[in-house]
Design a protein around this motif. Sequence first.
Motif, short mmCIF file in Angstrom:
data_model
loop_
_atom_site.label_atom_id
_atom_site.label_comp_id
_atom_site.label_asym_id
_atom_site.label_seq_id
_atom_site.Cartn_x
_atom_site.Cartn_y
_atom_site.Cartn_z
N ALA A 287 -53.08 -44.51 -72.90
CA ALA A 287 -52.04 -44.43 -71.87
C ALA A 287 -52.56 -43.78 -70.60
CB ALA A 287 -50.83 -43.67 -72.41
N LEU B 286 -52.70 -41.49 -76.55
CA LEU B 286 -52.62 -40.71 -75.30
C LEU B 286 -53.80 -41.04 -74.40
CD1 LEU B 286 -51.41 -37.20 -76.52
CD2 LEU B 286 -50.15 -38.80 -75.07
N SER C 260 -44.35 -48.40 -70.95
CA SER C 260 -43.19 -47.63 -71.40
C SER C 260 -43.04 -47.71 -72.91
CB SER C 260 -41.92 -48.15 -70.72
OG SER C 260 -42.01 -48.03 -69.31
N LEU D 41 -45.82 -35.60 -72.99
CA LEU D 41 -46.29 -35.94 -74.32
C LEU D 41 -47.60 -35.23 -74.65
CD1 LEU D 41 -45.55 -39.78 -74.38
CD2 LEU D 41 -44.25 -37.98 -75.49
N SER E 44 -44.02 -42.55 -65.50
CA SER E 44 -44.83 -42.67 -66.72
C SER E 44 -45.88 -41.56 -66.78
CB SER E 44 -45.52 -44.04 -66.76
OG SER E 44 -44.56 -45.09 -66.79
N ARG F 67 -44.14 -40.91 -78.46
CA ARG F 67 -43.08 -39.92 -78.68
C ARG F 67 -42.55 -40.00 -80.11
NH1 ARG F 67 -39.74 -36.58 -75.88
NH2 ARG F 67 -40.81 -37.07 -73.91
N GLU G 171 -44.15 -38.47 -67.94
CA GLU G 171 -43.89 -38.60 -69.37
C GLU G 171 -45.16 -38.37 -70.17
OE1 GLU G 171 -41.81 -39.67 -73.00
OE2 GLU G 171 -41.34 -38.73 -71.08
N LEU G 172 -46.29 -38.89 -69.66
CA LEU G 172 -47.57 -38.68 -70.34
C LEU G 172 -47.93 -37.20 -70.38
CD1 LEU G 172 -50.16 -39.86 -71.62
CD2 LEU G 172 -51.09 -40.06 -69.30
N LEU H 35 -45.56 -45.38 -74.50
CA LEU H 35 -45.15 -43.97 -74.43
C LEU H 35 -44.02 -43.67 -75.42
CD1 LEU H 35 -45.23 -43.47 -70.55
CD2 LEU H 35 -46.94 -42.77 -72.22
N LYS H 36 -43.11 -44.63 -75.61
CA LYS H 36 -42.05 -44.44 -76.60
C LYS H 36 -42.64 -44.36 -78.00
CE LYS H 36 -38.40 -46.80 -73.97
NZ LYS H 36 -37.51 -48.00 -73.93
#
Length: 970
Positions: A675, A672, A645, A744, A737, A652, A740-741, A648-649
């Motif tokens: 992740a 990326l 997490s 992103l 996640s 971003r 979210e990926l 990923l933050k």
Amino acid sequence: MPKKQDLIHLDMLSVDDDMDGHQDDKKSILPGAIPPLTPDKNFKKVPSKSKKSLKYLASDEDDDDSVSTVSKSSRKTRSSATSSKRSSTTKKSKVSTTSDSTKKSKAQSSKSTKTATSSKASSSGSKRSSKSSKSSKSSKSTKSKSTRKSSPITESSVQDDDEDYFEDESEYDEDMIDFTPDHLKLLYMISKYGCCATEEGEKESWIRSMPLTVLIHQGILHEVFDYDYSPSTMLVNRKVIWLNISQEGKDDLDDLREGGVLNALKLSSEDLQPITAYQVSEKGFTLLDAVTDDMRDDVHGFIYEKNELLHPDWDDEGGEDGEGVWFLTTKSGHRVDSRITETEDVSYVSSPYLPKFLRKRGRNFISNKHRVAEAAAGKSGIADELSEAIVLSDVRLIVCEWMPFGANQIVSLCDRLGAYDRCKGGMFTANADKDPTGTDLETDIGLTVVQILDFEPTKYINFEAEINYPEDEGIVQVEVFGMHLSVEGNTMYGMTVDAINERQMDSLSVDLLSRVVVDVTQDSSRIMESLLSGHQRQILDLVFMGYPEKREKYNVFTCNDCEPHCKAAEYLDKEDKECELKQVLGQITKVADLSDKDFILMGRNGLLLCGPESKNLERLLLPYISLLSRSMFIRSFFKRTFLLSDLLKTIRHMIGQHATDPTFVEKIRDQLSVASQEIILMTESLNYLSDSITYIKLPEYPKNPTHIELYKTLDYEELRSSIEVRIEDLKKNVDGSLHELENLSVMAEVINVKCLQEVFQQVEVNTKFLVEASAADERASASLEVMQVVLAASMAFDLVDRFTGMNMNIDLDQPWHVFIVDKLIANFMVWFAVNIVWMCIMCYGLLRLMKWLGAKSAGYITANINVNRKANIKALKEYLSTKDCIVADTVSEGEQGTKPEVKKWLWEEDSDEEKWQGPAPTIEIVWDESSQFILKLSFSVDAKLAKWKDEMVLHNLIIEDLTDNEIFDI
């Protein structure tokens, strides 16, 4: 000989109802109330229920006992002589204070009731046991424990003269907290780093639990604290480190918190790891007055260096292995190294063991009982003297963990171990063979001997593993354990502990066993690393945050008896027994008596099953510990989701700020990719976990009463259900996640498109500039040619003038002058024609000269060839040092060692027509310093004079020259 006691009551926290509301400051009460009574080693605080008061029970060599009361309101002392003998003496002085949860009770009015109250107080006067003073070190490095019980207050210790005192007091608290000198020294040490604010506007100061642990260990080594310690893994700055943790020190911290003299602050780090910080409370300031000068000097001896306070600090790259180290430093920079990260080894002998129900065929396990003398002859690395509260006999240790296994991995493992060979097993190493076709092979010492016992290719394999890793000088470890690996992922390492140092198997202390567990945990991780596939190692490396060799495992101890043998609940004494068990079991969560002789203690990191039926009960334990090992894996997995997490933050954030830093675009692509790989591995791990749950078969309801009690205690269904719920919860987290990926990735794609558009626009603008520049060059070229002709004509006319001297204003009396004037100039247009002809000759000659020079510069060939070949960069630099450099260039795209560092070198070779088959070339070579690769090779040469017809001939000559200089000979 029994000592007589003085009972002194300090009513310093009570407030009379008759007072006008004024209350003195707590800090000024104790010094003002009892100036002549400086607490020494032998005192004890006895709390009262009806009033918040502190009572000191101090030993005195006089024959008279006295009862003295100092009131806060009146500060008058009332004493009466008493003479009675104590039934027993104390070996250590203690200080007691009331618990925060003391209940008020009604005061008794009769003398008989008061006497009963006094008797009740005496019966509960002390519940805590203490350690005896340290004896000289034996070869075992152990010392015996003595109970830390203070002498009870009997009826005779309180005389009738004190009736008025007890009329104002209620019953003594039965759950009072006993403060030992260790408590006081610990509290005083904390006060130097963390205290509550005493004035308005003052900031609170705290000390975190990890640096406090370092200070406690430092105090143990300086013999200030009478604690034991044992190695345990801790997460420090995202690194898993072995630290020597004192469970007794943590227990005393809890005692101080229960007594209200210590405040605790709960907070989280940036990666959501829990952190606890401590400070001395306002009530704790009062207790600090009980710290003697000797205690303060002891504490100052290890927290001060050159009159400066030492502060624990963490060096992330320190230590011999670069894994980090704790040290203590002052503001002036003086440094003291801490040994909290140095684990201690012991000599021991073990035999392989696995429960019988895991075996289906094959020979019995070997036994090393005949080698116990080797352990006694070996040394011990334990620096402190150990105190033993619990001793076990006939100990069997099973270390369990769960790993992502499947049928194909089990089949592959059987192949690697030689399970199908005629001579099964053999010596085994984790080193990979980098030259499998070579003849000679060298390995380091310390190979593992593997003996296959039984297996089923797609289900399980059982084998013995004898560990021969090198140990410190003098340490003797006969380490052999049985290993069980199954398709469900159950991995077990079992052994029978035959001896530890000179202690035989019938008297093994928990303190010594804690060192053996650490050694088994480390060595089992090392051998499993060589047995797992590369993909499995990737998963473990991800889940355990890059430190799979220090991953937690569940420890199962089964033994036939222990000393002292008591009820299961009695081991949770919040003192020596419980602290010692926490070293190997972690925080104890559940205990149960299975029969008169059998009991089980279950902790966060292990369990202890003790009794004559323990071996027969192991069958019921297997499904339970299988579930618990999965629970531990899930616990580590859940911690790892925080890092995902956080990653990923970070991505971003970089996407939102990509315009501020040109390097963010490349970093976003890299992160990326990282992740995405992590999510793929996490998803696969959860699938393995989910599938493995279905393989677990819960045992049937037993008939034996002892087995029934264990069956009920373990509660398989509840544990299995909770694990299934946690797996589903983790799947939701990973799915979130993943979404979210994907989001992103779309945002990053937009950035890439935007960057591409900017590049296209820039290219378009540059192309327009190039076209305009090219047109301007053509115009300039035409103009230049015209100017060349004009200049040539002007030069021709000037030459005529200079040659004839016509423009020099001199007399032309020479014959050739007269001839030119009479024959050429005098006749119409003749002199003009001569000048024009001369001008044409000059212009024509100049144009031919320029064309010849252009033709001479043509015929040069420039070749750019991609090599992308591993090279010996050191030899390349030695080769280039012999050349005359024309241009050298270095381009670094990131931090050294993490991003390419491209270097260029341009030079001209010496003339050697035989070597180069023509003119010498000018060569440029480009290589990557970080990857040790030669990327490109460029050369230019005049091909008109070359003997070769194809430029690749010259390329081969250059490569051959580099190879002769051992640049490609690696």
